[in-house]
Design an enzyme around this catalytic site. Structure first.
Site, PDB file in Angstrom:
ATOM      1  N   SER A 237      27.347 -53.734  28.821  1.00 25.53           N
ATOM      2  CA  SER A 237      25.941 -53.849  28.436  1.00 25.53           C
ATOM      3  C   SER A 237      25.812 -54.697  27.181  1.00 25.53           C
ATOM      4  O   SER A 237      26.802 -55.214  26.675  1.00 25.53           O
ATOM      5  CB  SER A 237      25.348 -52.456  28.188  1.00 25.53           C
ATOM      6  N   LYS A 238      24.588 -54.792  26.702  1.00 32.02           N
ATOM      7  CA  LYS A 238      24.307 -55.687  25.579  1.00 32.02           C
ATOM      8  C   LYS A 238      25.228 -55.493  24.382  1.00 32.02           C
ATOM      9  O   LYS A 238      25.618 -56.443  23.730  1.00 32.02           O
ATOM     10  CB  LYS A 238      22.856 -55.527  25.102  1.00 32.02           C
ATOM     11  N   ARG A 239      25.539 -54.237  24.121  1.00 33.54           N
ATOM     12  CA  ARG A 239      26.306 -54.013  22.895  1.00 33.54           C
ATOM     13  C   ARG A 239      27.762 -54.470  23.007  1.00 33.54           C
ATOM     14  O   ARG A 239      28.527 -54.367  22.063  1.00 33.54           O
ATOM     15  CB  ARG A 239      26.224 -52.543  22.482  1.00 33.54           C
ATOM     16  N   HIS A 240      28.157 -54.959  24.160  1.00 31.93           N
ATOM     17  CA  HIS A 240      29.513 -55.481  24.299  1.00 31.93           C
ATOM     18  C   HIS A 240      29.586 -56.980  24.023  1.00 31.93           C
ATOM     19  O   HIS A 240      30.518 -57.644  24.450  1.00 31.93           O
ATOM     20  CB  HIS A 240      30.049 -55.208  25.704  1.00 31.93           C
TER      21      HIS A 240
END
Length: 462
Positions: A237-240
RNA sequence: GUCCCUAUCGUCUAGUUCGGCCUAGGACACCGGCCUUUCAAGCCGGCGACUCGGGUUCAAAUCCCGAUGGGGACGCCA
């Protein structure tokens, strides 16, 4: 003929996971001389956005995946879904459900509380009689008992008990169709033979199979590929980090590298690591796809990108690098650019990094890194730079042999090491302690620029 | 909670179909060395794994069962 499809919903950017699913579908189709269809699943009108559709199209094009048919938009096919939903209703495979959203929410909460599965309790399934004033949805009548089994192309036999399945809504109150229904209708009508998708869809498969059967459609073959995870082992997801495909483009990755990397995530061909597009088409097949989720590893992607930066034709790299140079406010002379790239291949892992490294080749003024200046542009280095400048002016040729002789002579005269002479020059010319080979730098910069930069460095010591 | 999927180095994986050739191979990363005008690159070497427990068998990473771990799904999202 084999037909595969990629069916993203335009509710977000095309991310790495989606791109790999598209890639596998495309490779599988190409490998078997089949057709690859692109379908945009935009039935959620609230969340679908044109810009995302554009992003998906651009992303696939950038990666180098070309669809043979489409893109088809589900939003333009609503009559089709309504027609088949009504058909199911007529044939007794579906029913009108008058339960309200609030009621359903309540039932679900209660079921969960009592340790039951939160599926629809089928209140309206056997009700007779219309309720003309109440809004309703159409639900599919899932078989109450028995098992649904299918042979998954990557996992083998998978089976579900029908009593685990509930009666899915196929048409909403506003008469728009839902995913599990449109996907069946479209895949059947579009003649899709092999459905390759993320394994988050395994649970949907039995629900879809019973619909295929009720609609008297041929059930296609399924292959569920594992999801891609981030370092924390959770779904990407985005936080990766960069998750949209186009971000990789912006970050200076080559589509060749990304395609190669994505293909190797969950698929292998012996010990091979490097695959061109053609080799992938030749070698890719579903039986070689792994079953467990893969973790996205930026280091390996960087290594592959580095590999392609070194091995792709310089002209191609030049073409791809140009926008990055431009973004820094410079324009490069084509001949010079090729020279620069040859010196930066093997040093830069991305085009963005390469442009950054190439920066000092352009423009008149360069900035000294403070640590570099402090260490090498010192009073002690001043005579060396002056001597170099003096002799350099007289140098008839910039070829490596002449330059080497000059630097070596100075080194000997001062009783120093080569590095002691070269580092001040390097800082004077590049502003940094690390650069490509100094003779190459001088050659690319040209006589005038070198002289001006040395003069300026001497002046800066003062 | 229920169901489904899954399990080899830190990571991607080969090997698992047909058990012996596996004292488990390759790649990335990491560490060390060589090369060297800096930084890289390159070359050489090193570290490092069959989740656990039971079976079956002369023999299991490979087959069977169980446990555990991880993931996913349970929407009038797709």
């Amino acid at each position: 003929m084999i037909r595969t499809r990629f069916a993203p919903s335009p509710t977000g950017q095309l991310h790495i996971g989606g791109a790999r699913t598209a890639l596998f579908n495309w490779l599988f189709a190409k490998h078997h001389k089949g057709s690859f269809v692109l379908r945009i699943e935009d039935t959620d009108r609230e969340r679908s956005r044109d810009e995302y559709t554009r992003g998906i199209l651009d992303g696939l094009a950038w990666l180098g995946i070309a669809h043979d048919e489409g893109p088809f938009f589900q939003s333009t096919r609503t009559e089709l879904y309504t027609e088949h939903a009504l058909r199911l209703l007529r044939e007794g495979h579906a029913y009108k459900c008058y339960c309200s959203v609030e009621e359903l929410e309540e039932k679900k909460k209660r079921a969960l509380k009592e340790g039951q599965k939160p599926s629809y309790d089928r209140t309206c399934r056997d009700k007779t009689g219309e309720q003309p004033d109440k809004p309703y949805v159409i639900r599919f009548k899932t078989p109450l008992s028995g098992t649904v089994a299918f042979h998954d192309l990557v996992r083998g036999e998978i089976s579900f008990q029908c009593d685990e399945l509930d009666d899915l809504i196929i048409l909403r109150t506003d008469r728009t169709p839902t995913y599990n229904f449109t996907v069946v209708v479209d895949d059947a009508l579009m003649g899709i033979t092999h459905i390759i998708r993320g394994d988050d869809h395994i649970n949907n498969t039995p629900r879809q199979i019973v619909m295929y059967e009720a609609l008297k459609f041929t059930v296609p073959r399924f292959g569920h590929v594992p999801l891609i995870h981030g370092k924390d082992r959770a779904r990407l997801s985005k936080r990766h980090g960069a998750t949209s495909l186009l971000e990789y483009s912006d970050d200076g990755f080559l589509p060749e590298a990304l395609m190669n990397y994505l293909a190797r995530l969950g698929w292998a061909h012996g010990d091979d690591e490097i695959f061109s597009k053609e080799e992938l088409i030749e070698k890719f097949d579903l039986p070689n796809v792994g079953k467990s989720p893969a973790i996205f590893d930026m280091d390996k992607l960087l290594w592959l990108n580095d590999h392609y930066i070194k091995s792709l034709p310089v002209e191609l790299i030049a073409e791809r690098l140009t926008p990055f140079i431009a973004a820094l406010g410079h324009t490069a002379d084509p001949v010079k650019l090729i020279q620069i790239i040859r010196n930066l291949q093997g040093r830069a892992k991305t085009l963005k990094e390469m442009a950054q490294m190439a920066r000092f080749f352009f423009g008149e003024e360069i900035e000294y890194e403070s640590a570099a200046k402090a260490k090498f542009l010192t009073p002690a280095a001043r005579p060396i730079l002056e001597r170099f400048l003096n002799d350099f002016r007289e140098l008839p040729s910039l070829d490596e042999a002449s330059q080497r002789l000059l630097v070596e002579t100075i080194t000997k005269d001062y009783g120093k090491k080569l590095v002691d002479v070269i580092q001040p020059i390097r800082v004077a010319l590049s502003g940094k302690v690390a650069s490509p080979g100094i003779f190459e730098v001088i050659d690319i910069l040209g006589k005038d620029v070198v002289e001006r930069r040395i003069e300026r460095a001497i002046a800066s010591i003062a």
